[in-house]
Design an enzyme around this catalytic site. Structure first.
Site, PDB file in Angstrom:
ATOM      1  N   GLU A 185      47.816  22.383  57.304  1.00  0.00           N
ATOM      2  CA  GLU A 185      47.807  22.783  55.947  1.00  0.00           C
ATOM      3  C   GLU A 185      47.788  21.572  55.102  1.00  0.00           C
ATOM      4  O   GLU A 185      46.914  21.363  54.185  1.00  0.00           O
ATOM      5  CB  GLU A 185      48.712  23.844  55.589  1.00  0.00           C
ATOM      6  CG  GLU A 185      48.895  24.223  54.223  1.00  0.00           C
ATOM      7  CD  GLU A 185      47.486  25.061  53.836  1.00  0.00           C
ATOM      8  OE1 GLU A 185      47.273  26.309  54.592  1.00  0.00           O
ATOM      9  OE2 GLU A 185      46.808  24.504  53.014  1.00  0.00           O
ATOM     10  N   ASP A 216      45.004  20.017  52.706  1.00  0.00           N
ATOM     11  CA  ASP A 216      45.305  20.017  51.092  1.00  0.00           C
ATOM     12  C   ASP A 216      44.904  18.740  50.393  1.00  0.00           C
ATOM     13  O   ASP A 216      44.639  18.449  49.548  1.00  0.00           O
ATOM     14  CB  ASP A 216      46.712  20.498  50.867  1.00  0.00           C
ATOM     15  CG  ASP A 216      47.008  22.070  51.224  1.00  0.00           C
ATOM     16  OD1 ASP A 216      45.805  22.750  51.477  1.00  0.00           O
ATOM     17  OD2 ASP A 216      48.051  22.488  51.256  1.00  0.00           O
ATOM     18  N   SER A 232      42.880  28.741  51.865  1.00  0.00           N
ATOM     19  CA  SER A 232      43.761  27.257  51.877  1.00  0.00           C
ATOM     20  C   SER A 232      42.803  26.284  51.514  1.00  0.00           C
ATOM     21  O   SER A 232      43.275  25.268  51.018  1.00  0.00           O
ATOM     22  CB  SER A 232      44.251  27.267  53.192  1.00  0.00           C
ATOM     23  OG  SER A 232      45.738  27.800  53.334  1.00  0.00           O
ATOM     24  N   ASP A 254      27.195  32.971  40.611  1.00  0.00           N
ATOM     25  CA  ASP A 254      27.637  34.269  40.838  1.00  0.00           C
ATOM     26  C   ASP A 254      27.366  34.498  42.466  1.00  0.00           C
ATOM     27  O   ASP A 254      26.244  33.999  42.696  1.00  0.00           O
ATOM     28  CB  ASP A 254      26.696  35.248  40.060  1.00  0.00           C
ATOM     29  CG  ASP A 254      27.401  36.471  40.002  1.00  0.00           C
ATOM     30  OD1 ASP A 254      28.372  37.000  40.763  1.00  0.00           O
ATOM     31  OD2 ASP A 254      26.788  37.255  39.641  1.00  0.00           O
ATOM     32  N   ILE A 255      28.029  34.908  43.025  1.00  0.00           N
ATOM     33  CA  ILE A 255      28.021  35.360  44.517  1.00  0.00           C
ATOM     34  C   ILE A 255      27.779  37.007  44.682  1.00  0.00           C
ATOM     35  O   ILE A 255      28.488  37.663  44.253  1.00  0.00           O
ATOM     36  CB  ILE A 255      29.191  34.919  45.416  1.00  0.00           C
ATOM     37  CG1 ILE A 255      29.697  33.413  45.224  1.00  0.00           C
ATOM     38  CG2 ILE A 255      29.034  35.085  46.897  1.00  0.00           C
ATOM     39  CD1 ILE A 255      28.463  32.635  45.508  1.00  0.00           C
ATOM     40  N   GLY A 258      27.918  39.486  38.864  1.00  0.00           N
ATOM     41  CA  GLY A 258      29.071  39.470  38.009  1.00  0.00           C
ATOM     42  C   GLY A 258      30.328  39.382  38.581  1.00  0.00           C
ATOM     43  O   GLY A 258      30.459  39.174  40.033  1.00  0.00           O
ATOM     44  N   ASP A 273      33.515  40.325  40.845  1.00  0.00           N
ATOM     45  CA  ASP A 273      33.979  41.213  41.873  1.00  0.00           C
ATOM     46  C   ASP A 273      35.179  40.987  42.466  1.00  0.00           C
ATOM     47  O   ASP A 273      35.624  39.628  42.733  1.00  0.00           O
ATOM     48  CB  ASP A 273      32.735  41.256  42.814  1.00  0.00           C
ATOM     49  CG  ASP A 273      32.366  39.966  43.599  1.00  0.00           C
ATOM     50  OD1 ASP A 273      33.139  39.531  44.284  1.00  0.00           O
ATOM     51  OD2 ASP A 273      31.242  39.462  43.049  1.00  0.00           O
TER      52      ASP A 273
END
Ligand SMILES: *[C@@H]1O[C@H](CO)[C@@H](O)[C@H](O)[C@H]1NC(C)=O
Ligand SMILES: *[C@@H]1O[C@H](CO)[C@@H](O)[C@H](O)[C@H]1NC(C)=O
Ligand SMILES: *[C@@H]1O[C@H](CO)[C@@H](O)[C@H](O)[C@H]1NC(C)=O
Ligand SMILES: *[C@@H]1O[C@H](CO)[C@@H](O)[C@H](O)[C@H]1NC(C)=O
Ligand SMILES: *[C@@H]1O[C@H](CO)[C@@H](O)[C@H](O)[C@H]1NC(C)=O
Ligand SMILES: *[C@@H]1O[C@H](CO)[C@@H](O)[C@H](O)[C@H]1NC(C)=O
Ligand SMILES: *[C@@H]1O[C@H](CO)[C@@H](O)[C@H](O)[C@H]1NC(C)=O
Length: 592
Positions: free
Chosen positions: A304, A308, A505, A546-547, A571, A573
């Site tokens: 992690e 990061d 993550s 937008d996906i 839009g 979601d």
């Protein structure tokens, strides 16, 4: 975990009746739990001399006033936009009233308990007393619970904690006390989002020189980005510049909870491999909170923390990066979050952007923990009111699954992503086009109500889906996520090994890096940084790609009936929010 609930509940009801009978003054039955969340198992009664550290959270003077102020200073176009608060300006809202301090302190003194005032504004009274004394003071019956993560995707460390099925306090103190911790609110340990896949460098796709033209955007990315997403792919996909940032005062913070550490040597290898245009010596500073550390021996790194730090230093080119290591590690998640927030609220020069990839699914919490969530969320409100953008991974449990202690299908979100004062980052994968990752956490909170900045988009989302998932989600809850970024096939180097990461993550540090680079330009132009992002995001949907494909089936717990997901649509979601960052469009929206 069906079946366990009934037995344990009735056992505790008996105990708490005995405890109440013992009390001699008029008391309010302040708080109880009736469901034990998954993962917790009662293992016995601590010896009466066992010392327990207790924190009483006093009521803040004016949370609503601070909330109004936060929206005012964070909403583009408002007269006081960008006029972020200093700790002294936050204090009148966040500190408890002197009446509260006096009332609770006098009660504790009358019971021979000496407490110290802690927290950024003295909002906690903290003390350590034997369990027998705590049981008397609070008409409680503390017992010992162990915790072992019920989720296969979670890597929480097994631990234990003391909780009581009920407690009470003198009636006239109720108006002064928000909560007492630990008591009836179960607090799981720190849990990271994300999974790690061993990755063989030899089998990696070659970086072909072909450019795949992406739908809806001018940027091009090599087709290799379908299966391997190093910083160069993110730069292509999102238009992120590789030119170095210039402003030393603009800092990007990376939260490290519960001994998740990052090696400078791994970062150097990562930069050498994936950012040959940067100096491999580019590094980060350590900010130690509660004596947090960052040891540097091979073997000390966690996936992690490596992820990061590599997707902040390695993406936000030359933005000074602070690794905020929160110590006090033998504690629970909520205490770690409180420690982190306290640093951000009080530091002289806190980072302007902070990314955090730790969280807990709401389905693993129960109503008794609502107060702890609210308390932590209000601390985040104080931090964002200083002009700090807080980004959290939206969780890796998709749309949710079953609520704690039942096998009833319910859709839910994750905490802290569900706190309305933070920005929740979901995941996408692929490049032609980018598609919602099936684990991307999102939906509607069962604990936080929908903030007004979401009303318009969420209402139109509901009209677009009709009766889909009806009855399975809380339509008045805070909607999650706000935005998204790539979260699969992310290569990192950890303890010298190449691995691939998957999870929100990865998405949170990536999005944080974008915001930090925008802030660099704002600071250079003498303008305020973006601060609390959500009002800005919700008024600038055009700043994101937008996906519109992919969905997020709920994946937990394992024994839950098959879940249903949220689909990415045109839009906003609940799979991907407004979508992925378009760097130039964000810069434009920021008025540059
Ligand atoms: C609680 O139980 C755990 C596991 O059995 C044990 O390690 C720990 O010492 C216990 N703590 C107390 C205070 O009884
Ligand atoms: C507090 O201490 C005093 C003096 O030792 C003692 O008389 C009194 O009973 C104690 N009160 C409680 C509530 O323990
Ligand atoms: C990195 O640091 C080393 C040792 O301090 C130094 O010799 C080397 O020139 C530096 N490399 C770059 C690219 O700055
Ligand atoms: C941090 O370290 C100092 C010095 O060793 C010590 O006095 C203090 O109690 C420690 N604080 C915590 C929270 O562990
Ligand atoms: C689970 O579903 C059943 C049947 O719909 C309902 O009777 C029960 O109250 C639900 N349990 C919870 C905890 O929501
Ligand atoms: C989620 O997607 C991955 C591919 O990205 C696939 O391997 C996995 O089976 C999917 N899981 C579910 C539950 O659909
Ligand atoms: C729905 O969410 C609201 C807060 O937004 C909460 O007060 C309410 O209890 C939730 N309802 C359920 C059934 O969880």
């Amino acid at each position: 975990m069906p079946g366990r609930k009934l037995t344990v509940t009735s056992f505790f009801s008996l105990l708490s009746l005995q405890a109440l009978a013992r009390s001699s003054i008029l008391r309010t039955r302040a708080s109880t739990f009736d469901v034990i969340p998954p993962g917790f198992t009662q293992v016995g009664t601590p010896s009466s001399e066992t010392i327990i550290d207790i924190r009483i959270a006093l009521k803040a003077a004016d949370n609503e006033g601070l909330q109004s102020k936060l929206y005012e200073i964070s909403t583009p176009g408002s007269a006081s936009y960008g006029q972020y608060l200093t700790p002294d300006q936050i204090k009148p809202y966040a500190a408890p009233s002197s009446d509260s301090v006096t009332a609770v302190t006098s009660w504790l003194e009358s019971q021979n308990v000496s407490a110290i005032s802690t927290g950024p504004f003295g909002e906690y009274l903290s003390f350590s007393i034997p369990v027998s004394k705590a049981n008397d003071l609070l008409s409680a019956e503390y017992t010992n619970f162990t915790y072992s993560s019920p989720s296969s995707s979670s890597q929480a460390i097994q631990t234990w904690g003391l909780y009581t099925s009920a407690y009470s306090i003198p009636t006239d103190l109720s108006e002064h006390i928000n909560l007492i911790h630990p008591s009836t609110a179960f607090a799981p340990p720190v849990n990271r989002n994300g999974r790690t896949i061993l990755y063989s460098k030899a089998g990696s796709p070659s970086q072909r020189a072909v450019s795949a033209k992406l739908a809806t955007r001018a940027n091009t990315a090599p087709t290799s980005c379908e299966t391997l997403v190093p910083p160069s792919c993110l730069q292509s996909l999102y238009g992120i510049p590789s030119t170095p940032a210039t402003q030393d005062s603009n800092v990007l913070g990376v939260s490290s909870l519960q001994s998740n550490w990052a090696l400078e040597s791994d970062l150097e290898s990562f930069l050498t491999e994936y950012r040959p245009d940067m100096s491999p010596n580019t590094t980060f500073t350590l900010v130690s909170v509660e004596n947090g550390t960052n040891p540097q021996e091979t073997g000390d790194a966690s996936y992690e923390a490596s992820l990061d730090i590599q997707y902040t230093v390695g993406l936000a080119t030359d933005v000074p990066t602070a690794f905020i290591a929160v110590g006090n590690i033998d504690t629970d998640f909520f205490t770690s979050l409180t420690d982190l927030a306290e640093y951000l609220i009080t530091a002289d020069n806190p980072p302007q952007v902070v990314t955090t990839s730790y969280g807990v699914a709401e389905g693993f919490l129960t109503a008794s923990s609502a107060g702890l969530m609210e308390q932590a969320c209000n601390s985040f409100m104080q931090a964002t009111s200083r002009g700090i953008s807080l980004l959290f991974a939206s969780g890796d449990d998709g749309a949710g699954g079953c609520t704690a202690g039942t096998d009833n299908l319910t859709l839910f979100t994750a905490f802290p992503a569900a706190c309305p004062y933070v920005t929740a980052v979901g995941s996408v994968t692929g490049i032609g086009p980018e598609t919602a990752s099936n684990f991307s956490g999102g939906g509607f909170s069962n604990y936080f109500s929908r903030p007004t900045y979401q009303d318009a988009v969420v209402s139109s989302y509901f009209s677009s889906i009709g009766s889909a998932n009806e009855g399975l989600y809380n339509s008045s809850g805070r909607a999650v996520p706000d935005i998204a970024a790539q979260g699969e096939n992310i290569p990192i180097i950890s303890n010298g090994r190449q691995v691939l990461e998957l999870g929100t993550s990865a998405s949170s540090p990536i999005f944080a890096s974008v915001i930090s680079l925008v802030n660099d330009k704002l600071v250079a132009a003498g303008k305020p940084v973006l601060g609390f992002l959500n009002p800005f995001i919700y008024s600038n949907p055009q700043a994101f790609f937008d996906i519109v494909s992919g969905s997020t089936p709920g994946l937990i717990p394992a024994d839950c009936p098959d879940s249903v997901g949220w689909s990415a649509v045109e839009g906003w979601d609940p799979a991907t929010g407004f979508g992925t960052p378009n760097f130039d469009a964000i810069v434009n929206a920021a008025g540059l």
